[in-house]
Design an enzyme around this catalytic site. Structure first.
Site, PDB file in Angstrom:
ATOM      1  N   ASP A  71      23.219  46.114  35.462  1.00  0.00           N
ATOM      2  CA  ASP A  71      24.434  46.128  34.656  1.00  0.00           C
ATOM      3  C   ASP A  71      24.708  44.672  34.258  1.00  0.00           C
ATOM      4  O   ASP A  71      24.201  43.737  34.895  1.00  0.00           O
ATOM      5  CB  ASP A  71      25.579  46.690  35.499  1.00  0.00           C
ATOM      6  CG  ASP A  71      26.902  46.624  34.780  1.00  0.00           C
ATOM      7  OD1 ASP A  71      26.968  47.011  33.607  1.00  0.00           O
ATOM      8  OD2 ASP A  71      27.885  46.157  35.398  1.00  0.00           O
ATOM      9  N   LEU A  72      25.480  44.467  33.196  1.00  0.00           N
ATOM     10  CA  LEU A  72      25.738  43.096  32.731  1.00  0.00           C
ATOM     11  C   LEU A  72      27.102  42.574  33.227  1.00  0.00           C
ATOM     12  O   LEU A  72      27.173  41.639  34.032  1.00  0.00           O
ATOM     13  CB  LEU A  72      25.695  43.071  31.187  1.00  0.00           C
ATOM     14  CG  LEU A  72      26.061  41.742  30.520  1.00  0.00           C
ATOM     15  CD1 LEU A  72      25.031  40.668  30.838  1.00  0.00           C
ATOM     16  CD2 LEU A  72      26.171  41.928  28.999  1.00  0.00           C
ATOM     17  N   ASP A  73      28.170  43.208  32.703  1.00  0.00           N
ATOM     18  CA  ASP A  73      29.533  42.718  32.972  1.00  0.00           C
ATOM     19  C   ASP A  73      29.876  42.850  34.460  1.00  0.00           C
ATOM     20  O   ASP A  73      29.903  43.958  34.995  1.00  0.00           O
ATOM     21  CB  ASP A  73      30.549  43.535  32.159  1.00  0.00           C
ATOM     22  CG  ASP A  73      30.377  43.339  30.662  1.00  0.00           C
ATOM     23  OD1 ASP A  73      30.200  42.197  30.229  1.00  0.00           O
ATOM     24  OD2 ASP A  73      30.426  44.351  29.919  1.00  0.00           O
ATOM     25  N   THR A  86      32.210  38.610  33.227  1.00  0.00           N
ATOM     26  CA  THR A  86      32.994  39.035  32.060  1.00  0.00           C
ATOM     27  C   THR A  86      33.966  40.158  32.393  1.00  0.00           C
ATOM     28  O   THR A  86      34.818  40.476  31.565  1.00  0.00           O
ATOM     29  CB  THR A  86      32.061  39.506  30.938  1.00  0.00           C
ATOM     30  OG1 THR A  86      31.014  40.260  31.546  1.00  0.00           O
ATOM     31  CG2 THR A  86      31.475  38.337  30.169  1.00  0.00           C
ATOM     32  N   LYS A 139      36.178  49.429  34.681  1.00  0.00           N
ATOM     33  CA  LYS A 139      34.871  48.783  34.874  1.00  0.00           C
ATOM     34  C   LYS A 139      33.748  49.786  34.644  1.00  0.00           C
ATOM     35  O   LYS A 139      33.761  50.882  35.218  1.00  0.00           O
ATOM     36  CB  LYS A 139      34.762  48.198  36.287  1.00  0.00           C
ATOM     37  CG  LYS A 139      35.557  46.922  36.461  1.00  0.00           C
ATOM     38  CD  LYS A 139      35.256  46.277  37.799  1.00  0.00           C
ATOM     39  CE  LYS A 139      36.043  44.991  37.975  1.00  0.00           C
ATOM     40  NZ  LYS A 139      35.932  44.473  39.343  1.00  0.00           N
ATOM     41  N   SER A 151      23.591  48.407  30.228  1.00  0.00           N
ATOM     42  CA  SER A 151      25.025  48.104  30.081  1.00  0.00           C
ATOM     43  C   SER A 151      25.693  49.071  29.123  1.00  0.00           C
ATOM     44  O   SER A 151      25.072  49.534  28.165  1.00  0.00           O
ATOM     45  CB  SER A 151      25.172  46.671  29.544  1.00  0.00           C
ATOM     46  OG  SER A 151      26.483  46.440  29.120  1.00  0.00           O
ATOM     47  N   ALA A 152      26.988  49.338  29.369  1.00  0.00           N
ATOM     48  CA  ALA A 152      27.776  50.178  28.459  1.00  0.00           C
ATOM     49  C   ALA A 152      28.270  49.384  27.260  1.00  0.00           C
ATOM     50  O   ALA A 152      28.794  49.948  26.302  1.00  0.00           O
ATOM     51  CB  ALA A 152      28.979  50.748  29.213  1.00  0.00           C
ATOM     52  N   LYS A 160      28.558  55.769  31.211  1.00  0.00           N
ATOM     53  CA  LYS A 160      28.611  55.940  32.670  1.00  0.00           C
ATOM     54  C   LYS A 160      29.946  56.618  33.017  1.00  0.00           C
ATOM     55  O   LYS A 160      30.941  56.307  32.369  1.00  0.00           O
ATOM     56  CB  LYS A 160      28.545  54.573  33.365  1.00  0.00           C
ATOM     57  CG  LYS A 160      27.292  53.773  33.036  1.00  0.00           C
ATOM     58  CD  LYS A 160      27.433  52.329  33.531  1.00  0.00           C
ATOM     59  CE  LYS A 160      26.309  51.455  33.014  1.00  0.00           C
ATOM     60  NZ  LYS A 160      26.469  50.029  33.366  1.00  0.00           N
ATOM     61  N   GLU A 201      24.924  47.231  40.230  1.00  0.00           N
ATOM     62  CA  GLU A 201      26.180  47.629  39.584  1.00  0.00           C
ATOM     63  C   GLU A 201      27.407  47.090  40.313  1.00  0.00           C
ATOM     64  O   GLU A 201      27.399  47.001  41.544  1.00  0.00           O
ATOM     65  CB  GLU A 201      26.291  49.157  39.617  1.00  0.00           C
ATOM     66  CG  GLU A 201      25.940  49.865  38.346  1.00  0.00           C
ATOM     67  CD  GLU A 201      26.917  49.617  37.201  1.00  0.00           C
ATOM     68  OE1 GLU A 201      28.013  49.060  37.419  1.00  0.00           O
ATOM     69  OE2 GLU A 201      26.571  49.980  36.063  1.00  0.00           O
ATOM     70  N   ASP A 202      28.456  46.756  39.550  1.00  0.00           N
ATOM     71  CA  ASP A 202      29.723  46.335  40.170  1.00  0.00           C
ATOM     72  C   ASP A 202      30.810  47.387  40.005  1.00  0.00           C
ATOM     73  O   ASP A 202      31.958  47.137  40.382  1.00  0.00           O
ATOM     74  CB  ASP A 202      30.227  45.025  39.542  1.00  0.00           C
ATOM     75  CG  ASP A 202      30.722  45.239  38.124  1.00  0.00           C
ATOM     76  OD1 ASP A 202      30.066  45.988  37.369  1.00  0.00           O
ATOM     77  OD2 ASP A 202      31.779  44.682  37.774  1.00  0.00           O
TER      78      ASP A 202
HETATM   79  C1  BG6 Z   1      31.131  47.618  30.444  1.00  0.00           C
HETATM   80  C2  BG6 Z   1      32.395  47.043  31.043  1.00  0.00           C
HETATM   81  O1  BG6 Z   1      30.029  46.818  30.790  1.00  0.00           O
HETATM   82  O2  BG6 Z   1      31.230  47.654  29.023  1.00  0.00           O
HETATM   83  C3  BG6 Z   1      33.609  47.831  30.577  1.00  0.00           C
HETATM   84  O3  BG6 Z   1      32.306  47.102  32.452  1.00  0.00           O
HETATM   85  C4  BG6 Z   1      33.644  47.867  29.058  1.00  0.00           C
HETATM   86  O4  BG6 Z   1      34.772  47.233  31.085  1.00  0.00           O
HETATM   87  C5  BG6 Z   1      32.321  48.442  28.524  1.00  0.00           C
HETATM   88  O5  BG6 Z   1      34.732  48.687  28.608  1.00  0.00           O
HETATM   89  C6  BG6 Z   1      32.261  48.452  26.994  1.00  0.00           C
HETATM   90  O6  BG6 Z   1      32.215  47.139  26.565  1.00  0.00           O
HETATM   91  P1  BG6 Z   1      32.386  46.642  25.071  1.00  0.00           P
HETATM   92  O7  BG6 Z   1      31.963  45.205  25.147  1.00  0.00           O
HETATM   93  O8  BG6 Z   1      31.448  47.473  24.226  1.00  0.00           O
HETATM   94  O9  BG6 Z   1      33.803  46.847  24.688  1.00  0.00           O
HETATM   95 MG    MG Z   2      29.923  46.074  35.247  1.00  0.00          MG
END
Ligand code: BG6
Ligand code: MG
Length: 218
Positions: free
Chosen positions: A8-10, A16, A44, A115-116, A146, A170-171
């Protein structure tokens, strides 16, 4: 046996998650209510529009806006978020992450981003992380967010790895559930109690190695 690590990224590779939270908290303030950090936990790993629903519900405003107005609120949140991430540099990669990614690569194990976020590409480039991944799966290619396992199953397919040989980092609780539903093992990163469903816990990548991962997860 670990053939593929999916990250996962964020909140895992970069910090972030707090920028996402701060941007949603600013939107909530504009709408006249406080959105607490505890409430922010539920956003998250969750897609942008699903996060907006969580924020609106926290303020008792879930039935107040049309779809077009919701799109505007989400766009405004994203603009605030992009202001915060646009100044990121390689120094913002979390401690130990870069050397762990290099170590995984040295073992010939695939490194996949899962990542989402639709902003994953921007962050990978600002932080000079893109070249550390054999495949990137993000919010621009995934249709089901997710805890649906789609993002991780796509990642495994891109790496040509069996789900049982993949480990997801994952966090977020939604991400751990997605990994489990994909038939993958998972590492809960950061120490939140919400990650108790993960196969193992990792507070930080600092001083962590691929051999340590294999010893603890196999
Ligand atoms: C996930 C974050 O990686 O991405 C979420 O944990 C976020 O908090 C989701 O809503 C979507 O991100 P973005 O950048 O497309 O708005
Ligand atoms: Mg995350």
């Amino acid at each position: 046996m670990v053939d593929c690590c999916i990250f996962d990224l964020d909140g895992v590779l970069v910090d972030t998650a707090r920028f996402h939270y701060e941007a949603w908290a600013a939107i909530a303030r504009e709408l006249g209510f406080a959105f607490t950090a505890a409430q922010g936990e539920a956003t998250k790993g969750v897609s942008r529009m699903a996060s907006l629903e969580i924020v609106l519900r926290a303020g008792g405003l879930e039935n107040r806006f049309t779809s077009a107005e919701k799109e505007q609120l989400a766009a405004r949140k994203n603009a605030l978020y992009l202001q915060k991430v646009s100044g990121m540099t390689p120094a913002d990669v979390l401690p130990g992450v870069r050397s762990f990614l290099e170590d995984v690569g040295r073992h010939g194990v695939s490194r996949v981003l899962g990542s989402a976020s639709k902003n994953a590409g921007v962050i990978l480039d600002c932080c000079d992380l893109r070249r550390m991944f054999e495949a990137v799966v993000d919010g621009t290619t995934v249709t089901r967010a997710k805890p649906d396992p789609e993002v991780f199953l796509q990642g495994a397919a891109r790496a040509g790895a069996a789900a049982s040989s993949c480990v997801v980092f994952e966090d977020a609780a939604a991400g751990i559930e997605a990994a489990t539903r994909a038939g993958m093992r998972s590492v809960g990163v950061g120490g939140s109690p919400a990650l108790s469903g993960a196969t193992m816990q990792l507070r930080s990548f600092e001083n962590f190695s691929f051999d340590m991962l294999c010893r603890q997860i196999d």
